[in-house]
Design a protein around this motif. Structure first.
Motif, PDB file in Angstrom:
ATOM      1  N   GLU A 144      34.779  42.976  33.761  1.00  0.00           N
ATOM      2  CA  GLU A 144      34.584  42.086  32.625  1.00  0.00           C
ATOM      3  C   GLU A 144      35.786  42.135  31.683  1.00  0.00           C
ATOM      4  OE1 GLU A 144      33.063  39.177  30.463  1.00  0.00           O
ATOM      5  OE2 GLU A 144      32.257  39.894  32.388  1.00  0.00           O
ATOM      6  N   MET A 145      36.354  43.318  31.516  1.00  0.00           N
ATOM      7  CA  MET A 145      37.545  43.449  30.680  1.00  0.00           C
ATOM      8  C   MET A 145      38.704  42.652  31.265  1.00  0.00           C
ATOM      9  SD  MET A 145      39.941  46.735  30.031  1.00  0.00           S
ATOM     10  CE  MET A 145      40.715  46.342  31.599  1.00  0.00           C
ATOM     11  N   LEU A 146      38.867  42.711  32.596  1.00  0.00           N
ATOM     12  CA  LEU A 146      39.946  41.962  33.236  1.00  0.00           C
ATOM     13  C   LEU A 146      39.730  40.459  33.096  1.00  0.00           C
ATOM     14  CD1 LEU A 146      40.464  44.095  36.479  1.00  0.00           C
ATOM     15  CD2 LEU A 146      41.871  44.062  34.411  1.00  0.00           C
ATOM     16  N   ARG A 147      38.477  40.031  33.182  1.00  0.00           N
ATOM     17  CA  ARG A 147      38.195  38.611  32.957  1.00  0.00           C
ATOM     18  C   ARG A 147      38.610  38.190  31.548  1.00  0.00           C
ATOM     19  NH1 ARG A 147      33.023  39.634  35.576  1.00  0.00           N
ATOM     20  NH2 ARG A 147      33.049  38.836  37.716  1.00  0.00           N
ATOM     21  N   MET A 148      38.368  39.082  30.581  1.00  0.00           N
ATOM     22  CA  MET A 148      38.731  38.767  29.205  1.00  0.00           C
ATOM     23  C   MET A 148      40.254  38.702  29.030  1.00  0.00           C
ATOM     24  SD  MET A 148      35.883  41.060  27.183  1.00  0.00           S
ATOM     25  CE  MET A 148      36.527  40.639  25.563  1.00  0.00           C
ATOM     26  N   LEU A 149      40.989  39.491  29.819  1.00  0.00           N
ATOM     27  CA  LEU A 149      42.443  39.405  29.783  1.00  0.00           C
ATOM     28  C   LEU A 149      42.929  38.032  30.219  1.00  0.00           C
ATOM     29  CD1 LEU A 149      43.802  42.778  31.233  1.00  0.00           C
ATOM     30  CD2 LEU A 149      44.051  41.934  28.896  1.00  0.00           C
ATOM     31  N   GLY A 150      42.209  37.448  31.193  1.00  0.00           N
ATOM     32  CA  GLY A 150      42.560  36.119  31.678  1.00  0.00           C
ATOM     33  C   GLY A 150      43.318  36.148  32.985  1.00  0.00           C
ATOM     34  N   ARG A 151      43.228  35.062  33.723  1.00  0.00           N
ATOM     35  CA  ARG A 151      43.838  34.990  35.051  1.00  0.00           C
ATOM     36  C   ARG A 151      45.358  35.171  34.986  1.00  0.00           C
ATOM     37  NH1 ARG A 151      42.498  32.646  40.059  1.00  0.00           N
ATOM     38  NH2 ARG A 151      40.551  31.813  39.221  1.00  0.00           N
ATOM     39  N   ASP A 152      46.023  34.557  34.012  1.00  0.00           N
ATOM     40  CA  ASP A 152      47.484  34.635  33.950  1.00  0.00           C
ATOM     41  C   ASP A 152      47.961  36.074  33.795  1.00  0.00           C
ATOM     42  OD1 ASP A 152      47.591  31.911  34.219  1.00  0.00           O
ATOM     43  OD2 ASP A 152      47.962  31.504  32.079  1.00  0.00           O
ATOM     44  N   GLU A 153      47.316  36.829  32.902  1.00  0.00           N
ATOM     45  CA  GLU A 153      47.714  38.217  32.680  1.00  0.00           C
ATOM     46  C   GLU A 153      47.446  39.069  33.915  1.00  0.00           C
ATOM     47  OE1 GLU A 153      49.298  41.458  30.636  1.00  0.00           O
ATOM     48  OE2 GLU A 153      49.306  39.318  30.097  1.00  0.00           O
ATOM     49  N   VAL A 154      46.290  38.871  34.538  1.00  0.00           N
ATOM     50  CA  VAL A 154      45.950  39.634  35.744  1.00  0.00           C
ATOM     51  C   VAL A 154      46.918  39.295  36.870  1.00  0.00           C
ATOM     52  CG1 VAL A 154      44.194  39.956  37.537  1.00  0.00           C
ATOM     53  CG2 VAL A 154      43.531  39.949  35.123  1.00  0.00           C
ATOM     54  N   ASP A 155      47.230  38.021  37.042  1.00  0.00           N
ATOM     55  CA  ASP A 155      48.175  37.613  38.095  1.00  0.00           C
ATOM     56  C   ASP A 155      49.558  38.202  37.838  1.00  0.00           C
ATOM     57  OD1 ASP A 155      46.244  36.207  39.417  1.00  0.00           O
ATOM     58  OD2 ASP A 155      46.866  34.227  38.695  1.00  0.00           O
ATOM     59  N   SER A 156      49.948  38.295  36.564  1.00  0.00           N
ATOM     60  CA  SER A 156      51.237  38.881  36.223  1.00  0.00           C
ATOM     61  C   SER A 156      51.305  40.352  36.631  1.00  0.00           C
ATOM     62  CB  SER A 156      51.490  38.732  34.726  1.00  0.00           C
ATOM     63  OG  SER A 156      52.668  39.410  34.331  1.00  0.00           O
ATOM     64  N   ILE A 157      50.218  41.100  36.373  1.00  0.00           N
ATOM     65  CA  ILE A 157      50.171  42.522  36.762  1.00  0.00           C
ATOM     66  C   ILE A 157      50.204  42.647  38.283  1.00  0.00           C
ATOM     67  CG2 ILE A 157      48.799  44.641  36.675  1.00  0.00           C
ATOM     68  CD1 ILE A 157      47.653  43.601  33.997  1.00  0.00           C
ATOM     69  N   LEU A 158      49.479  41.762  38.974  1.00  0.00           N
ATOM     70  CA  LEU A 158      49.481  41.770  40.441  1.00  0.00           C
ATOM     71  C   LEU A 158      50.876  41.531  41.000  1.00  0.00           C
ATOM     72  CD1 LEU A 158      46.273  39.822  41.584  1.00  0.00           C
ATOM     73  CD2 LEU A 158      46.922  42.156  42.235  1.00  0.00           C
ATOM     74  N   ALA A 159      51.575  40.562  40.427  1.00  0.00           N
ATOM     75  CA  ALA A 159      52.911  40.231  40.910  1.00  0.00           C
ATOM     76  C   ALA A 159      53.871  41.403  40.729  1.00  0.00           C
ATOM     77  CB  ALA A 159      53.434  39.002  40.169  1.00  0.00           C
ATOM     78  N   GLU A 160      53.688  42.142  39.654  1.00  0.00           N
ATOM     79  CA  GLU A 160      54.588  43.261  39.360  1.00  0.00           C
ATOM     80  C   GLU A 160      54.239  44.512  40.149  1.00  0.00           C
ATOM     81  OE1 GLU A 160      55.785  46.075  35.527  1.00  0.00           O
ATOM     82  OE2 GLU A 160      54.893  44.097  35.195  1.00  0.00           O
ATOM     83  N   GLN A 161      52.932  44.802  40.306  1.00  0.00           N
ATOM     84  CA  GLN A 161      52.515  46.086  40.869  1.00  0.00           C
ATOM     85  C   GLN A 161      51.829  45.973  42.223  1.00  0.00           C
ATOM     86  OE1 GLN A 161      50.265  48.289  37.963  1.00  0.00           O
ATOM     87  NE2 GLN A 161      51.707  47.866  36.306  1.00  0.00           N
ATOM     88  N   GLY A 162      51.371  44.776  42.584  1.00  0.00           N
ATOM     89  CA  GLY A 162      50.675  44.606  43.857  1.00  0.00           C
ATOM     90  C   GLY A 162      49.192  44.887  43.768  1.00  0.00           C
ATOM     91  N   HIS A 163      48.744  45.429  42.659  1.00  0.00           N
ATOM     92  CA  HIS A 163      47.330  45.705  42.416  1.00  0.00           C
ATOM     93  C   HIS A 163      47.139  45.909  40.912  1.00  0.00           C
ATOM     94  CE1 HIS A 163      49.102  49.776  42.748  1.00  0.00           C
ATOM     95  NE2 HIS A 163      48.251  50.042  41.774  1.00  0.00           N
ATOM     96  N   VAL A 164      45.906  45.968  40.479  1.00  0.00           N
ATOM     97  CA  VAL A 164      45.601  46.281  39.083  1.00  0.00           C
ATOM     98  C   VAL A 164      44.795  47.574  39.063  1.00  0.00           C
ATOM     99  CG1 VAL A 164      44.419  45.543  36.974  1.00  0.00           C
ATOM    100  CG2 VAL A 164      45.577  43.843  38.417  1.00  0.00           C
ATOM    101  N   GLU A 165      45.329  48.571  38.361  1.00  0.00           N
ATOM    102  CA  GLU A 165      44.630  49.850  38.240  1.00  0.00           C
ATOM    103  C   GLU A 165      44.309  50.101  36.773  1.00  0.00           C
ATOM    104  OE1 GLU A 165      44.921  54.344  40.003  1.00  0.00           O
ATOM    105  OE2 GLU A 165      46.756  53.467  39.200  1.00  0.00           O
ATOM    106  N   VAL A 166      43.059  50.411  36.496  1.00  0.00           N
ATOM    107  CA  VAL A 166      42.612  50.683  35.140  1.00  0.00           C
ATOM    108  C   VAL A 166      42.007  52.082  35.108  1.00  0.00           C
ATOM    109  CG1 VAL A 166      41.074  49.978  33.261  1.00  0.00           C
ATOM    110  CG2 VAL A 166      42.144  48.234  34.725  1.00  0.00           C
ATOM    111  N   LEU A 167      42.462  52.884  34.158  1.00  0.00           N
ATOM    112  CA  LEU A 167      41.912  54.228  33.975  1.00  0.00           C
ATOM    113  C   LEU A 167      41.029  54.238  32.742  1.00  0.00           C
ATOM    114  CD1 LEU A 167      45.097  56.421  34.592  1.00  0.00           C
ATOM    115  CD2 LEU A 167      43.410  55.646  36.257  1.00  0.00           C
TER     116      LEU A 167
END
Length: 305
Positions: free
Chosen positions: A247-270
């Motif tokens: 839900e937090m990632l949804r609130m960040l929005g698709r553009d922000e999540v896609d940007s993290i994916l492009a840079e790191q290949g995955h999204v990791e949240v601690l």
């Protein structure tokens, strides 16, 4: 074995004694973190202290102890609920080295801007049960001294604390003078309090961490008649979960999540509190934004690559 807090009263009800020793709870708190010994000690002492203070809360809610400072450690927070379930976190300032011989002042109050906050947060906000916040300057070289100062200046209660923590245990002893109680016939008003604190002052950190509560209390107060209360269970509880992270990632929005994916290949949240990792790959992230899609991977534990 269950981690427990135990409460006692002197026979004349003028002095309260409480002791806690945490093993499983403390190991759960450390499970996903690699704290240095000095950070671990600081956090463990505040965790033990939070249970000792929360055990006297008279409402359904939380006690939050927060130390905010301007040193290598910027923030320490412990939340302990009235059922003695707790969570905790430490924030180390980026680029700062935490000295292993650090004290509370050198770690959090280098320039005198450190603040100690106590927050009482009722679960249900009703008249007479509103959120209370007390803030005092960060005084003393230890967590125990800072809390003793707070209790004396804000709560007008004479309180002494002995706290200790290592990589296996966190433990504490609280001795507190209760108001409106006289001593035994022929006993000076301060005599029971002075005796209780004098005996506890013989306690060392090693003994506090290695000796079970029943033995410890007997060693200290074997000549006293103590009224014992039912033990209270203590446990670690962090409400984080994959659904909350999604839900937090949804609130960040698709553009922000896609940007993290492009840079790191995955999204990791601690999780800030328990440190548990939540990993979302490209397929997981795409499904986050699909209409009516289930939480990706919610039926499976997170995997770390």
């Amino acid at each position: 074995m269950t981690d427990q807090l135990k409460k006692y009263l002197f026979e004349n009800r003028s002095v309260r004694v409480q002791a806690v020793r945490l093993s499983d709870t403390w190991r759960d708190a450390l499970a996903h973190h690699a704290y240095t010994p000095v950070v671990r000690r600081l956090l463990g002492e505040l965790v033990a202290a939070s249970t000792l203070l929360a055990a006297n809360i008279k409402f359904d809610g939380s006690l939050l102890l927060q130390i905010q400072g301007d040193g290598p450690i910027s923030l320490v927070v412990v939340e302990c609920r009235s059922d003695l379930s707790l969570r905790a976190t430490v924030k180390v300032r980026e680029g700062q080295t935490v000295p292993e011989d650090g004290t509370l002042q050198s770690l959090l109050n280098v320039h005198g801007a450190g603040r100690f906050t106590v927050l009482l947060d009722p679960k249900r906000k009703t008249p007479g049960h509103q959120t209370y916040q007390g803030i005092v300057p960060l005084e003393g070289e230890t967590v125990a001294q800072a809390l003793e100062h707070y209790m004396k200046s804000s709560e007008q209660l004479d309180t002494r604390l002995w706290l200790a923590a290592d990589d296996q245990q966190a433990a504490g002893l609280l001795v507190q003078r209760l108001p409106d109680h006289g001593g035994q016939p022929g006993e000076a008003p301060d005599e029971a309090w002075n005796r209780a604190t004098h005996l506890a002052s013989t306690l060392g950190a090693g003994e506090l961490l290695s000796v079970d509560t029943d033995t410890l209390i007997h060693r200290l107060y074997w000549e006293e008649t103590l009224l014992a209360f039912d033990p209270m269970d203590v446990r670690w509880h962090c409400p984080c979960g994959r659904e909350r992270v999604a839900e937090m990632l949804r609130m960040l929005g698709r553009d922000e999540v896609d940007s993290i994916l492009a840079e790191q290949g995955h999204v990791e949240v601690l999780c800030d509190f328990c440190g548990k990792p939540y990993l979302f790959d490209a397929v997981d992230c795409a499904s986050l934004f699909a209409a009516d899609a289930p939480i990706p991977g919610s039926q499976h534990p997170p995997t770390v690559h």
